[in-house]
Design a protein around this motif. Sequence first.
Motif, short mmCIF file in Angstrom:
data_model
loop_
_atom_site.label_atom_id
_atom_site.label_comp_id
_atom_site.label_asym_id
_atom_site.label_seq_id
_atom_site.Cartn_x
_atom_site.Cartn_y
_atom_site.Cartn_z
N ILE A 1 -34.51 3.34 1.12
CA ILE A 1 -35.05 3.68 2.63
C ILE A 1 -35.85 4.95 2.57
O ILE A 1 -35.05 6.09 2.08
CB ILE A 1 -34.14 3.34 3.47
N SER A 2 -36.92 5.04 3.04
CA SER A 2 -37.60 6.17 3.34
C SER A 2 -38.12 6.33 4.73
O SER A 2 -39.18 5.87 4.90
CB SER A 2 -38.53 6.64 2.16
N SER A 3 -37.40 6.82 5.75
CA SER A 3 -37.83 6.67 7.03
C SER A 3 -37.26 7.88 8.02
O SER A 3 -36.23 8.65 7.68
CB SER A 3 -37.22 5.46 7.75
N SER A 4 -38.07 8.28 9.16
CA SER A 4 -37.81 9.22 9.82
C SER A 4 -36.97 8.85 11.22
O SER A 4 -36.70 9.56 12.22
CB SER A 4 -38.91 10.01 10.63
N LEU A 5 -36.47 7.48 11.03
CA LEU A 5 -35.88 6.69 12.25
C LEU A 5 -34.49 7.48 12.21
O LEU A 5 -33.79 7.78 11.33
CB LEU A 5 -35.42 5.27 12.01
N PRO A 6 -33.76 7.45 13.67
CA PRO A 6 -32.59 8.03 13.79
C PRO A 6 -31.42 7.42 12.77
O PRO A 6 -31.57 6.37 12.16
CB PRO A 6 -32.24 7.60 15.02
N ALA A 7 -30.52 8.27 12.41
CA ALA A 7 -29.43 7.71 11.34
C ALA A 7 -28.74 6.75 11.57
O ALA A 7 -28.47 5.88 10.72
CB ALA A 7 -28.52 9.05 11.21
N ASP A 8 -28.42 6.30 13.03
CA ASP A 8 -27.72 4.98 13.45
C ASP A 8 -28.46 3.86 12.96
O ASP A 8 -27.99 2.80 12.63
CB ASP A 8 -27.37 5.16 14.69
N LEU A 9 -29.77 4.17 13.20
CA LEU A 9 -30.82 2.73 12.94
C LEU A 9 -30.79 2.68 11.41
O LEU A 9 -30.78 1.35 10.81
CB LEU A 9 -32.16 2.90 13.64
N ARG A 10 -30.96 3.99 10.69
CA ARG A 10 -30.99 3.61 8.99
C ARG A 10 -29.79 2.98 8.68
O ARG A 10 -29.67 2.14 7.79
CB ARG A 10 -31.35 4.89 8.61
N ALA B 1 -27.78 0.69 10.15
CA ALA B 1 -28.00 -0.54 10.45
C ALA B 1 -28.62 -1.26 9.49
O ALA B 1 -28.43 -2.37 8.90
CB ALA B 1 -28.57 -0.92 11.89
N VAL B 2 -29.90 -0.67 9.22
CA VAL B 2 -30.73 -1.33 8.08
C VAL B 2 -30.02 -1.45 6.81
O VAL B 2 -30.03 -2.19 6.00
CB VAL B 2 -32.16 -0.72 7.87
N ARG B 3 -29.30 -0.24 6.26
CA ARG B 3 -28.35 -0.34 5.06
C ARG B 3 -27.59 -1.64 5.15
O ARG B 3 -27.07 -2.19 4.12
CB ARG B 3 -27.70 0.75 4.87
N GLN B 4 -26.80 -1.65 6.28
CA GLN B 4 -25.99 -3.01 6.32
C GLN B 4 -26.46 -4.11 6.14
O GLN B 4 -26.13 -5.10 5.49
CB GLN B 4 -25.12 -2.82 7.65
N MET B 5 -27.80 -4.23 6.83
CA MET B 5 -28.65 -5.61 6.53
C MET B 5 -28.77 -5.85 5.14
O MET B 5 -28.92 -6.93 4.72
CB MET B 5 -29.72 -5.33 7.45
N VAL B 6 -29.30 -4.75 4.49
CA VAL B 6 -29.64 -4.85 2.96
C VAL B 6 -28.55 -5.34 2.18
O VAL B 6 -28.49 -6.01 1.32
CB VAL B 6 -30.05 -3.34 2.39
N SER B 7 -27.36 -4.85 2.27
CA SER B 7 -26.16 -5.27 1.87
C SER B 7 -25.83 -6.89 2.09
O SER B 7 -25.28 -7.50 1.43
CB SER B 7 -24.81 -4.60 2.22
N LEU B 8 -25.87 -7.06 3.26
CA LEU B 8 -25.50 -8.46 3.79
C LEU B 8 -26.76 -9.49 3.16
O LEU B 8 -26.00 -10.81 3.00
CB LEU B 8 -25.58 -8.52 5.26
N LEU B 9 -27.92 -8.87 2.70
CA LEU B 9 -28.95 -9.93 2.27
C LEU B 9 -28.54 -9.96 0.71
O LEU B 9 -29.42 -10.62 0.03
CB LEU B 9 -30.16 -9.45 2.67
N GLY B 10 -27.78 -9.20 0.37
CA GLY B 10 -27.23 -9.39 -1.23
C GLY B 10 -28.26 -8.45 -1.92
O GLY B 10 -28.13 -8.67 -3.26
N LEU B 11 -29.16 -7.50 -1.45
CA LEU B 11 -29.75 -6.62 -2.27
C LEU B 11 -29.05 -5.42 -2.53
O LEU B 11 -28.10 -5.00 -1.95
CB LEU B 11 -31.07 -6.10 -1.40
N GLU B 12 -29.26 -4.89 -3.57
CA GLU B 12 -28.70 -3.56 -3.96
C GLU B 12 -29.37 -2.46 -3.17
O GLU B 12 -30.50 -2.22 -3.16
CB GLU B 12 -29.00 -3.13 -5.34
N PHE B 13 -28.46 -1.63 -2.35
CA PHE B 13 -29.06 -0.42 -1.69
C PHE B 13 -28.59 1.03 -2.53
O PHE B 13 -27.66 0.99 -2.97
CB PHE B 13 -28.37 -0.31 -0.28
N LEU B 14 -29.94 1.65 -2.90
CA LEU B 14 -29.82 2.47 -3.67
C LEU B 14 -29.81 4.09 -3.10
O LEU B 14 -29.09 4.89 -3.53
CB LEU B 14 -31.07 2.67 -4.55
#
Length: 399
Positions: A84-93, A95-108
């Motif tokens: 992820i490369s984003s200027s969104l607030p930390a809490d939104l990022r 949540a997206v990291r959690q979504m990545v994990s739930l989808l079975g993708l590797e979060f780097l």
Amino acid sequence: MSSLPLRILVLEDHAFQRAYVVRVLEQLGCATVYEAADGAQALALLEAVGPVDVALCDLQMEGMDGVEFIQRVGTGGQVGAIIISSSLPADLRRAVRQMVSLLGLEFLGDMEKPLHGPKLRQLLEKRLQRMPEARPAAQPEPEVASEVQVRRALAERQLHAFYQPKFNLVTGGVEGVEVLARWQHPSGLVLSPSVFMPALERFGLLDEWLYTKMDQALAVQEQARRQGVSVNMAFNLHAGQLASRTLTANVKQLLARHGAVGHGVTFEITESGLLETSTVSLESLVHLRMMGCRLSIDDFGAGFSSMQRLCQLPFNEIKLDAEFVRTLEEEPRCLAVIASTLALGHTLGMSVVIEGIETTAQHRKLLELGCTLGQGYWYARPMSGPDLLCWLKHPQALR
């Protein structure tokens, strides 16, 4: 600088920033770099060029944004890992990291703009390390074993106990081992629990396997005692097994058979299985503690009943879910959870074991937090009984 044999997709709607990231990736020696200005364009590109190893995603953009793109590729196998490369607030990022994990993708990782080349290279090298190596064709592992297969495996003693040490983070000493399960299949493959545990549970064979596993592990413990080493054996216990009125009697019989004592055994019960506890289950827990056995609440923090169960049930160990360690370096909230769990354990007089320690950086950070007990590949991987006995003599041999 060595090249990085990776296929990378850059998803960024700002033309200048996209060009900058592409240039950094090329300077890092990435084999192939694709670029897209929004999610729809990225999906069309993947359709044309095939899967990529890593997608470097901005999140907020016109058209299909990065969040929807991640959702769309999550089940399609078109992307191996996400940065992820984003200027969104930390809490939104988060949540997206959690979504990545739930989808079975590797979060780097999660990188701020502008991207820093050395940090980006570090994340990409992490992906390379985790990518499967090319191997000779082998007999594929069956998805889930049948009832006939697991009954035969039990009868022919093809299911074996494997052992992963728990260690003292400060001294490096062995504090015990968790007893795991592996299937030494006649094909020559060693199959993971995901192949046979669902069948054992579905066909009512968990108790038979528990007692077989305990018999194997207590025999290894007995051999270790002869070597002058005392090692606690920790067994995973399904919450439903606590309702058996013969559980404690069978455990007592197995201990007697191997000249073992209760305090040399721990039972780990997953928190998510303890939502409803019958009086018979509670009686089993009490009797196990009366025998001297330790009780550990496993995967702590992964369920929803932690605090209530800690008050109600006679546990004396907490095993913190590995997910908190896995994201320790990218997620400040994980530090707070770990520190709070350590404080809670201290207040309740319970030991706390940190699962999933894989790197020196994680080990160092956990020491700073005051952790003393851990488990993970950084220290030792699961091993057979003979290997464990050898390892107890020479702990560095299999590191």
